[in-house]
Scaffold this motif. Structure first.
Motif, PDB file in Angstrom:
ATOM      1  N   LEU A   1      -9.657 -21.925  -3.804  1.00 30.72           N
ATOM      2  CA  LEU A   1      -8.513 -21.723  -3.099  1.00 30.72           C
ATOM      3  C   LEU A   1      -8.126 -20.742  -1.891  1.00 30.72           C
ATOM      4  N   ALA A   2      -9.127 -19.943  -1.355  1.00 31.12           N
ATOM      5  CA  ALA A   2      -9.448 -19.316  -0.503  1.00 31.12           C
ATOM      6  C   ALA A   2     -10.063 -19.820   1.067  1.00 31.12           C
TER       7      ALA A   2
ATOM      8  N   ASN B   1     -13.692  -6.978   2.976  1.00 26.38           N
ATOM      9  CA  ASN B   1     -12.955  -6.659   2.452  1.00 26.38           C
ATOM     10  C   ASN B   1     -11.752  -6.964   3.141  1.00 26.38           C
ATOM     11  N   ILE B   2     -10.532  -7.080   2.146  1.00 29.19           N
ATOM     12  CA  ILE B   2      -9.277  -7.493   2.946  1.00 29.19           C
ATOM     13  C   ILE B   2      -8.428  -6.629   2.818  1.00 29.19           C
ATOM     14  N   ASP B   3      -8.724  -5.590   1.838  1.00 29.38           N
ATOM     15  CA  ASP B   3      -8.116  -4.521   1.046  1.00 29.38           C
ATOM     16  C   ASP B   3      -6.748  -3.749   1.162  1.00 29.38           C
ATOM     17  N   GLY B   4      -8.439  -3.001   2.455  1.00 29.89           N
ATOM     18  CA  GLY B   4      -7.866  -1.879   3.230  1.00 29.89           C
ATOM     19  C   GLY B   4      -7.857  -0.515   2.598  1.00 29.89           C
TER      20      GLY B   4
ATOM     21  N   GLY C   1     -10.140  -9.754   8.127  1.00 28.63           N
ATOM     22  CA  GLY C   1      -8.265  -9.617   8.409  1.00 28.63           C
ATOM     23  C   GLY C   1      -7.988  -8.764   7.345  1.00 28.63           C
ATOM     24  N   ASN C   2      -6.976  -8.550   7.051  1.00 27.48           N
ATOM     25  CA  ASN C   2      -6.034  -7.895   5.951  1.00 27.48           C
ATOM     26  C   ASN C   2      -5.192  -8.286   5.046  1.00 27.48           C
ATOM     27  N   LEU C   3      -5.126  -8.197   3.602  1.00 26.96           N
ATOM     28  CA  LEU C   3      -4.165  -8.796   2.791  1.00 26.96           C
ATOM     29  C   LEU C   3      -2.884  -8.600   3.434  1.00 26.96           C
ATOM     30  N   GLN C   4      -2.137  -6.891   4.180  1.00 22.81           N
ATOM     31  CA  GLN C   4      -1.238  -7.063   3.884  1.00 22.81           C
ATOM     32  C   GLN C   4      -0.207  -7.209   4.596  1.00 22.81           C
ATOM     33  N   ARG C   5      -0.749  -8.774   5.752  1.00 24.72           N
ATOM     34  CA  ARG C   5      -0.660  -9.079   7.130  1.00 24.72           C
ATOM     35  C   ARG C   5      -0.086 -10.312   7.027  1.00 24.72           C
TER      36      ARG C   5
ATOM     37  N   PRO D   1      -1.274 -15.387   4.568  1.00 26.31           N
ATOM     38  CA  PRO D   1      -1.938 -14.303   4.873  1.00 26.31           C
ATOM     39  C   PRO D   1      -3.216 -14.349   5.661  1.00 26.31           C
ATOM     40  N   ASP D   2      -3.097 -12.708   7.030  1.00 26.74           N
ATOM     41  CA  ASP D   2      -4.221 -12.806   7.869  1.00 26.74           C
ATOM     42  C   ASP D   2      -4.894 -12.849   7.749  1.00 26.74           C
ATOM     43  N   VAL D   3      -5.612 -13.062   6.499  1.00 20.40           N
ATOM     44  CA  VAL D   3      -7.299 -13.400   6.414  1.00 20.40           C
ATOM     45  C   VAL D   3      -7.659 -14.296   6.358  1.00 20.40           C
ATOM     46  N   VAL D   4      -9.003 -14.093   6.674  1.00 21.14           N
ATOM     47  CA  VAL D   4     -10.427 -15.630   7.055  1.00 21.14           C
ATOM     48  C   VAL D   4     -10.427 -16.990   5.713  1.00 21.14           C
TER      49      VAL D   4
END
Ligand code: NAD
Length: 262
Positions: free
Chosen positions: A64-65, A116-119, A134-138, A172-175
């Motif tokens: 999925l990612a 981790n992308i969870d902050g 990256g970060n899950l919230q962005r 999402p702004d994640v890799v």
């Protein structure tokens, strides 16, 4: 805390290797902690190696990612991230996150490099965190690759969000697997890794590159390597100390010893 000495392979809670780690930390000028999904497992956020639950149980996260999955079925991937965001919203940092933030008060410099992308590191009080993935919230525009605030996005008929500038879907702004890491973060991670005295490898399976190479660079540059993980990984063999346990238990114990607990 159970620990295995890489030299003699004996397991003992009072093995002198622990003292050597504490001494190293007391004299260290620069410490790096590379963290992976395992550090957030005790907060209730599943690792990619854990089975997913509920509606998502039938999907493989590594399928999925990916950019291909988003191109094929943006709604499915977006909804998976919305589920992960909801999971994250309901969680708190655990004792491992807090202990790493506390460790920073005992050494001149501590940099957390996280996959981790969870902050959760920042939420626990860590101030110098390099986010490799990256970060899950962005969110960012899937075409222009620029960060877009959720409040400014346009809702689409399919239940997704679109970029207010060009109309492409937000993502999402994640890799994702197969994508390049943010250049500044990666460059800084390599510099910090090759300049530190002690390098922790915490809760990562050590198979996702290029993060998995950082401990090897650190070791080559002379760092003392410490792995914290309940299971063996490909990086266990190069660690100077392997602490087989959960980060939420092992890290607070290290901080306690540093504070002169015994
Ligand atoms: P991974 O899922 O491949 O491996 C997790 C590792 O943590 C395993 O080696 C496991 O033995 C260990 N572990 C499990 N519980 C632990 C605990 N309590 N204490 C210490 N270690 C524990 O995770 P990875 O190596 O980070 O790489 C996979 C990718 O997954 C990364 O790209 C990451 O961005 C992504 N991911 C992130 C999150 C998150 O942000 N919390 C969650 C899932 C996946």
């Amino acid at each position: 805390m159970s620990q295995i000495c890489q030299m003699c392979q004996k397991e003992s809670p009072n093995h002198p290797i622990t003292q050597s780690l504490i001494s190293r930390l007391r004299s260290a000028q620069r410490v790096v902690a590379l963290t992976g999904a395992g550090v957030s497992a005790e907060s209730g956020i599943p690792t990619f190696r854990d089975a997913q639950t509920g509606l998502w149980a039938k999907y493989d996260p590594t399928q999925l990612a990916t950019p291909e999955a988003f191109a094929r079925n943006p709604k499915l991937v977006w909804e998976w991230y919305e589920w992960r965001r909801a999971l994250r919203h309901d969680t708190q940092p655990n004792a491992g996150h807090y202990a790493l933030a506390a460790l920073a008060k005992h050494v001149p410099r501590l940099v957390v490099i996280t996959q981790n992308i969870d902050g959760l590191h920042q939420l626990a009080g860590s101030t110098d965190v390099i986010e490799l993935h990256g970060n899950l919230q962005r969110n960012k525009c899937s075409r222009e690759n620029i960060v877009i605030e959720r409040a400014t996005a346009r809702p689409t008929a399919e239940g997704l969000l679109a970029c207010p500038r060009c109309g492409a879907y937000l993502r999402p702004d994640v890799v994702w697997f197969g994508e390049a890491l943010p250049r500044d973060a990666l460059e800084r991670a390599f510099v910090e890794s090759t300049q530190c005295d002690v390098f922790f490898i915490i809760g990562t399976s050590g198979v996702v590159e290029p993060a998995a190479s950082l401990p090897r660079y650190a070791k080559r540059a002379g760092a003392f390597l410490v792995e914290i993980n309940p299971e063996e990984t490909p990086l266990s063999a190069i660690a100077d100390v392997v602490l087989r346990g959960k980060s939420g238990e092992v890290l607070p114990e290290i901080v306690r010893r540093l504070e002169g607990g015994d």
